[in-house]
Write a protein that holds these residues in place. Sequence first.
Motif, PDB file in Angstrom:
ATOM      1  N   GLY A   1       0.822  -1.200   0.000  1.00  0.00           N
ATOM      2  CA  GLY A   1       0.000   0.000   0.000  1.00  0.00           C
ATOM      3  C   GLY A   1       0.860   1.256   0.000  1.00  0.00           C
ATOM      4  N   PHE A   2       0.394   2.281  -0.690  1.00  0.00           N
ATOM      5  CA  PHE A   2       1.138   3.528  -0.789  1.00  0.00           C
ATOM      6  C   PHE A   2       0.249   4.679  -0.338  1.00  0.00           C
ATOM      7  N   GLY A   3       0.873   5.812  -0.076  1.00  0.00           N
ATOM      8  CA  GLY A   3       0.136   6.989   0.333  1.00  0.00           C
ATOM      9  C   GLY A   3      -0.105   7.009   1.817  1.00  0.00           C
ATOM     10  N   LYS A   4      -0.756   8.086   2.257  1.00  0.00           N
ATOM     11  CA  LYS A   4      -0.969   8.283   3.669  1.00  0.00           C
ATOM     12  C   LYS A   4      -1.823   7.191   4.278  1.00  0.00           C
ATOM     13  N   ASN A   5      -2.910   6.834   3.614  1.00  0.00           N
ATOM     14  CA  ASN A   5      -3.815   5.812   4.139  1.00  0.00           C
ATOM     15  C   ASN A   5      -3.772   4.504   3.359  1.00  0.00           C
ATOM     16  N   LYS A   6      -2.743   4.336   2.539  1.00  0.00           N
ATOM     17  CA  LYS A   6      -2.514   3.091   1.792  1.00  0.00           C
ATOM     18  C   LYS A   6      -3.641   2.792   0.810  1.00  0.00           C
ATOM     19  N   TYR A   7      -4.264   3.843   0.243  1.00  0.00           N
ATOM     20  CA  TYR A   7      -5.336   3.613  -0.715  1.00  0.00           C
ATOM     21  C   TYR A   7      -4.784   3.191  -2.079  1.00  0.00           C
ATOM     22  N   TRP A   8      -3.574   3.632  -2.431  1.00  0.00           N
ATOM     23  CA  TRP A   8      -2.913   3.173  -3.643  1.00  0.00           C
ATOM     24  C   TRP A   8      -2.229   1.836  -3.337  1.00  0.00           C
ATOM     25  N   PHE A   9      -2.292   0.902  -4.250  1.00  0.00           N
ATOM     26  CA  PHE A   9      -1.760  -0.423  -3.931  1.00  0.00           C
ATOM     27  C   PHE A   9      -1.229  -1.134  -5.171  1.00  0.00           C
ATOM     28  N   ILE A  10      -0.362  -2.098  -4.909  1.00  0.00           N
ATOM     29  CA  ILE A  10       0.092  -3.096  -5.876  1.00  0.00           C
ATOM     30  C   ILE A  10      -0.034  -4.438  -5.173  1.00  0.00           C
ATOM     31  N   ASP A  11      -0.695  -5.393  -5.788  1.00  0.00           N
ATOM     32  CA  ASP A  11      -0.813  -6.703  -5.163  1.00  0.00           C
ATOM     33  C   ASP A  11      -0.549  -7.799  -6.190  1.00  0.00           C
ATOM     34  N   GLY A  12      -0.345  -8.999  -5.696  1.00  0.00           N
ATOM     35  CA  GLY A  12      -0.071 -10.108  -6.601  1.00  0.00           C
ATOM     36  C   GLY A  12      -0.008 -11.429  -5.871  1.00  0.00           C
ATOM     37  N   ASP A  13      -0.202 -12.489  -6.611  1.00  0.00           N
ATOM     38  CA  ASP A  13      -0.063 -13.862  -6.123  1.00  0.00           C
ATOM     39  C   ASP A  13       0.614 -14.677  -7.203  1.00  0.00           C
ATOM     40  N   ALA A  14       1.501 -15.564  -6.797  1.00  0.00           N
ATOM     41  CA  ALA A  14       2.205 -16.422  -7.747  1.00  0.00           C
ATOM     42  C   ALA A  14       2.421 -17.785  -7.111  1.00  0.00           C
ATOM     43  N   ALA A  15       2.421 -18.815  -7.940  1.00  0.00           N
ATOM     44  CA  ALA A  15       2.621 -20.171  -7.425  1.00  0.00           C
ATOM     45  C   ALA A  15       3.246 -21.043  -8.503  1.00  0.00           C
ATOM     46  N   VAL A  16       4.026 -22.009  -8.068  1.00  0.00           N
ATOM     47  CA  VAL A  16       4.552 -23.050  -8.938  1.00  0.00           C
ATOM     48  C   VAL A  16       4.141 -24.388  -8.334  1.00  0.00           C
ATOM     49  N   SER A  17       3.645 -25.269  -9.172  1.00  0.00           N
ATOM     50  CA  SER A  17       3.151 -26.562  -8.712  1.00  0.00           C
ATOM     51  C   SER A  17       3.893 -27.678  -9.443  1.00  0.00           C
ATOM     52  N   LEU A  18       4.559 -28.545  -8.688  1.00  0.00           N
ATOM     53  CA  LEU A  18       5.200 -29.741  -9.237  1.00  0.00           C
ATOM     54  C   LEU A  18       4.264 -30.918  -9.001  1.00  0.00           C
ATOM     55  N   PHE A  19       3.860 -31.585 -10.085  1.00  0.00           N
ATOM     56  CA  PHE A  19       2.877 -32.657  -9.977  1.00  0.00           C
ATOM     57  C   PHE A  19       3.451 -33.923 -10.596  1.00  0.00           C
ATOM     58  N   THR A  20       3.672 -34.922  -9.761  1.00  0.00           N
ATOM     59  CA  THR A  20       4.137 -36.241 -10.220  1.00  0.00           C
ATOM     60  C   THR A  20       2.918 -37.145 -10.352  1.00  0.00           C
ATOM     61  N   ARG A  21       2.567 -37.479 -11.572  1.00  0.00           N
ATOM     62  CA  ARG A  21       1.312 -38.195 -11.817  1.00  0.00           C
ATOM     63  C   ARG A  21       1.431 -39.704 -11.646  1.00  0.00           C
ATOM     64  N   ARG A  22       2.644 -40.262 -11.696  1.00  0.00           N
ATOM     65  CA  ARG A  22       2.828 -41.713 -11.559  1.00  0.00           C
ATOM     66  C   ARG A  22       3.976 -41.958 -10.582  1.00  0.00           C
ATOM     67  N   LEU A  23       3.621 -42.099  -9.304  1.00  0.00           N
ATOM     68  CA  LEU A  23       4.642 -42.418  -8.322  1.00  0.00           C
ATOM     69  C   LEU A  23       5.232 -43.794  -8.624  1.00  0.00           C
TER      70      LEU A  23
END
Length: 576
Positions: free
Chosen positions: A229-251
């Motif tokens: 959040g930016f500004g005096k009351n944090k009304y301006w913002f930058i947000d994000g989510d990221a993920a990496v998934s490793l999936f082994t389909r045949r153990l």
Amino acid sequence: MKHLLRPLLLAALVAGSPAAGAQDLATLAQQKPVTLTGTLDLRTVLYGYSGSITARRKPVSYVLAGRPKLNIYGVAVPLEFVVSEQDRAVRQPFNQFGLSPTYKWATAHLGYRNLTWSPFTLAGHTMLGAGLELNPGKFHFGLMVGRFARATAVDATTGLTAPFAFSRRGFAARLGVGTVDKSFIDFTIVKGRDDSSSVSRQDRLAAGANGTLVQPAENLALGVGTRLGFGKNKYWFIDGDAAVSLFTRRLGSRLVLGESTLPSAVDNTLGRLISLNGSTEAYTAWQAGAGYWKNGRGLKVRYRRISPGYQSMGAYFFQDDVANLTVSPSFALFKQKLRLSGSFGVQQDNLRGQKQLTSKRLIGSASASADFTERFGVDLNYTNFTTDQQQAGAVQVADSFRLAQTTQSFSVAPRYVLMGEHYGHAVLLSVDRSTLRALGSNVLDKLGEFTALNAFLNYQLTLVAPRLTLGATYNYTELDLSQGTDLNQGLQLSADRPFLKRDALRVGLRGSWLAARRFGEPGRITGAGLRTTYRAGQHHSFRLDAAYTAHQPNRDTPISPRYTEARAEIGYGFTF
């Protein structure tokens, strides 16, 4: 403290429903040890009919139903039983038990719990196990260990799966710092693994394709989420989510993981947490946004991209192979009397170019709400979704290579409310029009086109002194298809009035008339109803609900038969 420990352990064993909130141990001593509340309902239904239809129910039937709820130190245990001439059963509507006792900034999770720590890793999945969340100040810590799914096998009677699944166990963890509505950063990890011994070899063969065994899988999903959040009351913002998934389909697969699939650095680090082999694939998902937001007003710009095949054992479903960019403004004018909001963007799939067709969509919606005066206002809504699907690498020489269509919907709902000392008026009009149009000239695409128009006009009059409410509603529905037109229009009248002291007796009347046309075949439907309720004190209530319906098409056909039906329900309720 000892006198509190025994009830607490009992509560943990009996538990409550998954929907129940966390139990605050700080107030445990002030709560009643055991309380029993609920309802008991007995009703008899009388039914009669005439015409070219079969009876929808028995002439006389009865139902005795109860919903007692046991509460042990704030932990609710709802039960249900039903006794009738067709069904005799005792049910527990929540057969998944769990509770989350809380003391100050510490919360424990026991039993079945549904948690969301990230949109791409642990996102609303129900686990059976035990966990702990600690939130001292701005720090966040969470750990949940248990079972993600139980094993299901093949039904020996039908030969069907329900559906087939191994017992899946694992854990989820969260570590972060910050304030959710201002600035924060969170790291999450989800690890799940199927237990191959939880399902017999016979069931694995039955569920597999062409006589092959269904193989267990393993998954490791790592995610990060942040908001700055930016500004005096944090009304301006930058947000994000990221993920990496490793999936082994045949153990247990003997295929070796190649360097081109995953870098050796990943193998040397994450390979200690998950079994990596030739069936392991890596998927990514991320979203990022920026904007200004204050009291429901502002502007958001967001980009979201989920790779084909992305999944996490900590979530049930993802719309994968999709990327979209949206802009969402929202603002108010003239001292909140005019409120505007919308969302506009583009979307496409086939991110890796692996499909024969790529779909591109224009997505948009807008809404406006205006209060012109204290009595008069209007609501407007508009949506538009256009899809253009083109065969990859194809030269546009014929519409057979192309699926292009647009779906639009527009609604307007003006309202007028006038309340006086002796009476009140309320008028509401709603009109909604939706269309689906194919942009190409393909004949098969044209068969799916339609236009739907739905409208209703409602007027309600309230007379204060006699406590009488009168209502009238006109409905109009028209559906235009390539095969013909369906049209329904009619009027419904209603009246409702309480009687006696404290409105113990309430009587309601209703009547309706509907004209219908099914692909050019006219007809009508008429109906009438009566509903009365009487409350005798705090615990007892009686009711009578009667309804009559007559379906009268111009021609009596098997598809649209003529008939009349009458139904009456007499009931008694007891609240304790």
